[in-house]
Design a protein around this motif. Sequence first.
Motif, PDB file in Angstrom:
ATOM      1  N   LEU A   1      18.653  19.110  32.901  1.00  0.00           N
ATOM      2  CA  LEU A   1      17.857  20.332  33.019  1.00  0.00           C
ATOM      3  C   LEU A   1      17.533  20.633  34.474  1.00  0.00           C
ATOM      4  O   LEU A   1      17.582  21.787  34.918  1.00  0.00           O
ATOM      5  N   ALA A   2      17.214  19.604  35.242  1.00  0.00           N
ATOM      6  CA  ALA A   2      16.870  19.787  36.657  1.00  0.00           C
ATOM      7  C   ALA A   2      18.062  20.311  37.446  1.00  0.00           C
ATOM      8  O   ALA A   2      17.896  21.048  38.430  1.00  0.00           O
ATOM      9  N   ALA A   3      19.262  19.941  37.013  1.00  0.00           N
ATOM     10  CA  ALA A   3      20.462  20.428  37.695  1.00  0.00           C
ATOM     11  C   ALA A   3      20.620  21.936  37.517  1.00  0.00           C
ATOM     12  O   ALA A   3      21.275  22.602  38.323  1.00  0.00           O
ATOM     13  N   GLN A   4      19.999  22.488  36.460  1.00  0.00           N
ATOM     14  CA  GLN A   4      20.079  23.923  36.185  1.00  0.00           C
ATOM     15  C   GLN A   4      18.964  24.698  36.876  1.00  0.00           C
ATOM     16  O   GLN A   4      19.044  25.918  37.033  1.00  0.00           O
ATOM     17  N   GLY A   5      17.889  23.983  37.270  1.00  0.00           N
ATOM     18  CA  GLY A   5      16.760  24.664  37.897  1.00  0.00           C
ATOM     19  C   GLY A   5      15.449  24.004  37.521  1.00  0.00           C
ATOM     20  O   GLY A   5      15.394  22.798  37.235  1.00  0.00           O
ATOM     21  N   TYR A   6      14.383  24.803  37.489  1.00  0.00           N
ATOM     22  CA  TYR A   6      13.072  24.273  37.123  1.00  0.00           C
ATOM     23  C   TYR A   6      12.996  23.980  35.624  1.00  0.00           C
ATOM     24  O   TYR A   6      13.687  24.602  34.811  1.00  0.00           O
ATOM     25  N   ILE A   7      12.139  23.028  35.278  1.00  0.00           N
ATOM     26  CA  ILE A   7      11.951  22.598  33.890  1.00  0.00           C
ATOM     27  C   ILE A   7      10.509  22.901  33.469  1.00  0.00           C
ATOM     28  O   ILE A   7       9.577  22.738  34.263  1.00  0.00           O
ATOM     29  N   ILE A   8      10.357  23.317  32.220  1.00  0.00           N
ATOM     30  CA  ILE A   8       9.022  23.434  31.633  1.00  0.00           C
ATOM     31  C   ILE A   8       8.832  22.280  30.662  1.00  0.00           C
ATOM     32  O   ILE A   8       9.638  22.091  29.741  1.00  0.00           O
ATOM     33  N   ALA A   9       7.786  21.510  30.888  1.00  0.00           N
ATOM     34  CA  ALA A   9       7.335  20.520  29.906  1.00  0.00           C
ATOM     35  C   ALA A   9       6.131  21.136  29.218  1.00  0.00           C
ATOM     36  O   ALA A   9       5.189  21.572  29.878  1.00  0.00           O
ATOM     37  N   GLN A  10       6.177  21.198  27.908  1.00  0.00           N
ATOM     38  CA  GLN A  10       5.118  21.879  27.163  1.00  0.00           C
ATOM     39  C   GLN A  10       4.571  20.970  26.065  1.00  0.00           C
ATOM     40  O   GLN A  10       5.316  20.230  25.420  1.00  0.00           O
ATOM     41  N   GLU A  11       3.274  21.041  25.902  1.00  0.00           N
ATOM     42  CA  GLU A  11       2.605  20.297  24.838  1.00  0.00           C
ATOM     43  C   GLU A  11       3.227  20.639  23.488  1.00  0.00           C
ATOM     44  O   GLU A  11       3.489  21.804  23.181  1.00  0.00           O
ATOM     45  N   PHE A  12       3.501  19.627  22.679  1.00  0.00           N
ATOM     46  CA  PHE A  12       4.045  19.868  21.346  1.00  0.00           C
ATOM     47  C   PHE A  12       2.920  20.286  20.410  1.00  0.00           C
ATOM     48  O   PHE A  12       1.854  19.655  20.367  1.00  0.00           O
ATOM     49  N   LEU A  13       3.150  21.342  19.650  1.00  0.00           N
ATOM     50  CA  LEU A  13       2.165  21.837  18.689  1.00  0.00           C
ATOM     51  C   LEU A  13       2.623  21.477  17.281  1.00  0.00           C
ATOM     52  O   LEU A  13       3.641  22.000  16.808  1.00  0.00           O
ATOM     53  N   PRO A  14       1.907  20.592  16.587  1.00  0.00           N
ATOM     54  CA  PRO A  14       2.314  20.194  15.239  1.00  0.00           C
ATOM     55  C   PRO A  14       2.496  21.374  14.284  1.00  0.00           C
ATOM     56  O   PRO A  14       3.341  21.326  13.379  1.00  0.00           O
ATOM     57  N   ALA A  15       1.744  22.452  14.494  1.00  0.00           N
ATOM     58  CA  ALA A  15       1.825  23.614  13.599  1.00  0.00           C
ATOM     59  C   ALA A  15       3.175  24.312  13.668  1.00  0.00           C
ATOM     60  O   ALA A  15       3.472  25.167  12.827  1.00  0.00           O
ATOM     61  N   VAL A  16       4.024  23.935  14.641  1.00  0.00           N
ATOM     62  CA  VAL A  16       5.326  24.564  14.759  1.00  0.00           C
ATOM     63  C   VAL A  16       6.198  24.269  13.540  1.00  0.00           C
ATOM     64  O   VAL A  16       7.186  24.969  13.284  1.00  0.00           O
ATOM     65  N   LYS A  17       5.814  23.257  12.768  1.00  0.00           N
ATOM     66  CA  LYS A  17       6.574  22.944  11.547  1.00  0.00           C
ATOM     67  C   LYS A  17       6.560  24.117  10.571  1.00  0.00           C
ATOM     68  O   LYS A  17       7.440  24.248   9.706  1.00  0.00           O
ATOM     69  N   ASP A  18       5.544  24.985  10.686  1.00  0.00           N
ATOM     70  CA  ASP A  18       5.442  26.162   9.823  1.00  0.00           C
ATOM     71  C   ASP A  18       6.094  27.385  10.455  1.00  0.00           C
ATOM     72  O   ASP A  18       5.981  28.495   9.931  1.00  0.00           O
ATOM     73  N   GLY A  19       6.779  27.171  11.575  1.00  0.00           N
ATOM     74  CA  GLY A  19       7.441  28.270  12.261  1.00  0.00           C
ATOM     75  C   GLY A  19       6.518  28.962  13.243  1.00  0.00           C
ATOM     76  O   GLY A  19       5.378  28.554  13.459  1.00  0.00           O
ATOM     77  N   ASP A  20       7.037  30.017  13.866  1.00  0.00           N
ATOM     78  CA  ASP A  20       6.192  30.827  14.751  1.00  0.00           C
ATOM     79  C   ASP A  20       6.208  32.269  14.256  1.00  0.00           C
ATOM     80  O   ASP A  20       6.957  32.624  13.344  1.00  0.00           O
ATOM     81  N   VAL A  21       5.343  33.070  14.834  1.00  0.00           N
ATOM     82  CA  VAL A  21       5.255  34.477  14.448  1.00  0.00           C
ATOM     83  C   VAL A  21       5.617  35.340  15.648  1.00  0.00           C
ATOM     84  O   VAL A  21       5.061  35.165  16.740  1.00  0.00           O
ATOM     85  N   ARG A  22       6.581  36.239  15.470  1.00  0.00           N
ATOM     86  CA  ARG A  22       6.941  37.206  16.499  1.00  0.00           C
ATOM     87  C   ARG A  22       6.068  38.453  16.286  1.00  0.00           C
ATOM     88  O   ARG A  22       6.093  39.076  15.229  1.00  0.00           O
TER      89      ARG A  22
END
Length: 362
Positions: free
Chosen positions: A214-235
């Motif tokens: 990932l670093a070879a491609q540019g900057y990386i975002i490390a983001q806190e994992f949200l357990p609620a993502v198991k239910d999907g997200d809302v657009r």
Amino acid sequence: MFHMTNKNNKYNQMKICFVVNSVETEKSGTTAFIMHEARKRGHQVYAMGVGDFSFTNEQEFNVNVTSLPKNSAPKTARDFIDVLHSEKAKKEKIAVKDLDVLFIRNNPTEEAEGRNWAEHSGVAFGRMVQKEGVLVLNDAYGLSDAFIDKLYFEELPSSIKPASLITRNKEDILKFFEDHKNKMVLKPLEGSGGRGVYLIDKNEKNLNQIVENLAAQGYIIAQEFLPAVKDGDVRVLLLNGRVMEKDGKIGIIRRVSSEGEFRSNISQGASTEFSEYTDDMRKIVDIVAPKLIRDGLFFVGLDIVKDKLIEINVLSPGGMDSFPVVGLPDFSDVVVKAIERKLDYKKNYGDKLSNRVLATMD
């Protein structure tokens, strides 16, 4: 002979051009829905790719566009695209100053390898078009400021976002991983559609390699994992800083990951479901809206997991084509009517209202 249904349209016919990655590869998605609706309402609709600008400082600024023949009567957005791709489609060069609206809808993250030149072209030329007095949506200067939308996302209040880190330093990422109970999401700062996104936990054996790649491609975002993502997200789709609404229905859709997959992108196999508009979502919209309005960002997509905003899409938000699948109405007319109103304001006020102000004026 096909007659466009503009009997009840109090607005004059507008010439509106949609900038996409490539006319030849454009699919029947949100942009096609809006193009089809604009044409139904009696407007002259053009499509162009990011490679179809033609500028010289000695002559007028032109664009190479594709449009449907006058006698064509597509019944659906998919039919519209089929005719646009056919030999019947009309190809011509027109002067930029003859346009009323340029709607920038290309998605840089969907560009094929070897087309790096195309990623910034829509926004870069959009700024030049804006100087010609054409209404540009979203505001091209606002898009320039928000072009790396994940970085723009980081400017929003921390109260509505998961914890995150932007870096290319492996040690910093490992420290973030340790601080967040050995579970995080890694993704490239530039790019979306679910590509290059990793869920990292204590069982991951290739963390060093993933970080290095990932670093070879540019900057990386490390983001806190949200357990609620198991239910999907809302657009959540916003116009002028407000959630889209029609006939008492709200322009939002839940995207549920396929089994064994944590990413909720449709392109990664996610399915769609109806979603209620919750108080948590409303709070996020209320917090984000003032910044979007200030920056002239007319049409924006927010991705929300429970009470957290995880991503913002200012370049080419989609999802409207999935609304009928979950029982929502077609919101294309809401978008086109909003643009019609902006041209009416522009006609009345001239250059007293800047493009950025007009872009988010309801």
